[in-house]
Design an enzyme around this catalytic site. Structure first.
Site, PDB file in Angstrom:
ATOM      1  N   ALA A 281     -13.326 -30.605   8.956  1.00  0.00           N
ATOM      2  CA  ALA A 281     -11.885 -30.869   9.006  1.00  0.00           C
ATOM      3  C   ALA A 281     -11.568 -32.359   9.071  1.00  0.00           C
ATOM      4  O   ALA A 281     -10.532 -32.792   8.577  1.00  0.00           O
ATOM      5  CB  ALA A 281     -11.267 -30.141  10.195  1.00  0.00           C
ATOM      6  N   LEU A 282     -12.451 -33.148   9.670  1.00  0.00           N
ATOM      7  CA  LEU A 282     -12.193 -34.592   9.754  1.00  0.00           C
ATOM      8  C   LEU A 282     -12.172 -35.257   8.378  1.00  0.00           C
ATOM      9  O   LEU A 282     -11.525 -36.289   8.205  1.00  0.00           O
ATOM     10  CB  LEU A 282     -13.252 -35.278  10.630  1.00  0.00           C
ATOM     11  CG  LEU A 282     -13.091 -35.093  12.130  1.00  0.00           C
ATOM     12  CD1 LEU A 282     -14.261 -35.724  12.865  1.00  0.00           C
ATOM     13  CD2 LEU A 282     -11.776 -35.687  12.607  1.00  0.00           C
TER      14      LEU A 282
ATOM     15  N   VAL B 289     -10.905 -24.469   9.339  1.00  0.00           N
ATOM     16  CA  VAL B 289     -10.944 -23.842  10.656  1.00  0.00           C
ATOM     17  C   VAL B 289     -11.745 -24.733  11.589  1.00  0.00           C
ATOM     18  O   VAL B 289     -12.852 -25.147  11.256  1.00  0.00           O
ATOM     19  CB  VAL B 289     -11.592 -22.436  10.616  1.00  0.00           C
ATOM     20  CG1 VAL B 289     -11.693 -21.844  12.011  1.00  0.00           C
ATOM     21  CG2 VAL B 289     -10.841 -21.511   9.698  1.00  0.00           C
TER      22      VAL B 289
ATOM     23  N   GLU C 248     -18.662 -25.590  22.874  1.00  0.00           N
ATOM     24  CA  GLU C 248     -18.983 -25.890  24.271  1.00  0.00           C
ATOM     25  C   GLU C 248     -18.704 -27.338  24.648  1.00  0.00           C
ATOM     26  O   GLU C 248     -18.907 -27.724  25.796  1.00  0.00           O
ATOM     27  CB  GLU C 248     -20.445 -25.556  24.526  1.00  0.00           C
ATOM     28  CG  GLU C 248     -20.760 -24.081  24.325  1.00  0.00           C
ATOM     29  CD  GLU C 248     -22.239 -23.789  24.471  1.00  0.00           C
ATOM     30  OE1 GLU C 248     -23.024 -24.703  24.763  1.00  0.00           O
ATOM     31  OE2 GLU C 248     -22.613 -22.625  24.273  1.00  0.00           O
TER      32      GLU C 248
ATOM     33  N   HIS D 178     -15.849 -31.929  21.417  1.00  0.00           N
ATOM     34  CA  HIS D 178     -15.748 -32.159  19.973  1.00  0.00           C
ATOM     35  C   HIS D 178     -14.565 -31.418  19.355  1.00  0.00           C
ATOM     36  O   HIS D 178     -13.912 -31.922  18.446  1.00  0.00           O
ATOM     37  CB  HIS D 178     -17.059 -31.741  19.299  1.00  0.00           C
ATOM     38  CG  HIS D 178     -17.163 -32.093  17.868  1.00  0.00           C
ATOM     39  ND1 HIS D 178     -17.263 -33.393  17.422  1.00  0.00           N
ATOM     40  CD2 HIS D 178     -17.179 -31.316  16.770  1.00  0.00           C
ATOM     41  CE1 HIS D 178     -17.337 -33.397  16.112  1.00  0.00           C
ATOM     42  NE2 HIS D 178     -17.286 -32.146  15.682  1.00  0.00           N
TER      43      HIS D 178
ATOM     44  N   ARG E  33      -5.204 -15.229  11.880  1.00  0.00           N
ATOM     45  CA  ARG E  33      -4.319 -16.279  11.367  1.00  0.00           C
ATOM     46  C   ARG E  33      -4.454 -16.474   9.859  1.00  0.00           C
ATOM     47  O   ARG E  33      -3.526 -16.935   9.210  1.00  0.00           O
ATOM     48  CB  ARG E  33      -4.603 -17.583  12.107  1.00  0.00           C
ATOM     49  CG  ARG E  33      -4.032 -17.553  13.509  1.00  0.00           C
ATOM     50  CD  ARG E  33      -4.613 -18.656  14.385  1.00  0.00           C
ATOM     51  NE  ARG E  33      -3.988 -18.675  15.706  1.00  0.00           N
ATOM     52  CZ  ARG E  33      -4.223 -17.796  16.663  1.00  0.00           C
ATOM     53  NH1 ARG E  33      -5.055 -16.793  16.454  1.00  0.00           N
ATOM     54  NH2 ARG E  33      -3.625 -17.890  17.832  1.00  0.00           N
TER      55      ARG E  33
END
Length: 101
Positions: free
Chosen positions: A4-5, A28, A33, A36, A74
């Site tokens: 996504a970046l 997405v 954990e 990030h 979604r």
């Protein structure tokens, strides 16, 4: 895209060609954990918003979710259809650009 970046950079490169009137960012980001998730979610949205404020018509359909079930809900056209909503947003911005010239 690798992630996504990289989506804002890809949109910026495509926009430089002058061949496109609008863009739909789809992806997405799923919580893991580590911290990030927040970085990727926030910075991809910030990058897309910066491009939008520069005058590009972009619908942001990058999902930020806790798990695969949320992502599917979604994404499905018969449920929340966030990709379809992002496409409609891009078209709306394109119409505004045309109207305001």
């Amino acid at each position: 895209m690798p992630g996504a970046l990289e989506i804002p950079a890809a949109i910026a490169l495509a926009a430089e060609t002058g061949r496109y009137d609008g863009f739909v960012a789809l992806g997405v980001v799923m919580r893991g954990e580590t911290y990030h998730f927040e970085i990727v979610s926030n910075e991809s949205a910030r990058g897309i918003m910066a491009l939008t404020l520069d005058g590009l018509a972009i619908g942001n359909g990058i999902l930020t979710v806790e798990d695969e079930a949320q992502a599917l809900t979604r994404a499905r056209p018969d449920e929340k259809n966030k990709g379809g909503e992002a496409a409609k947003a891009a078209l709306s911005i394109m119409k505004l650009k045309e109207r305001f010239g």
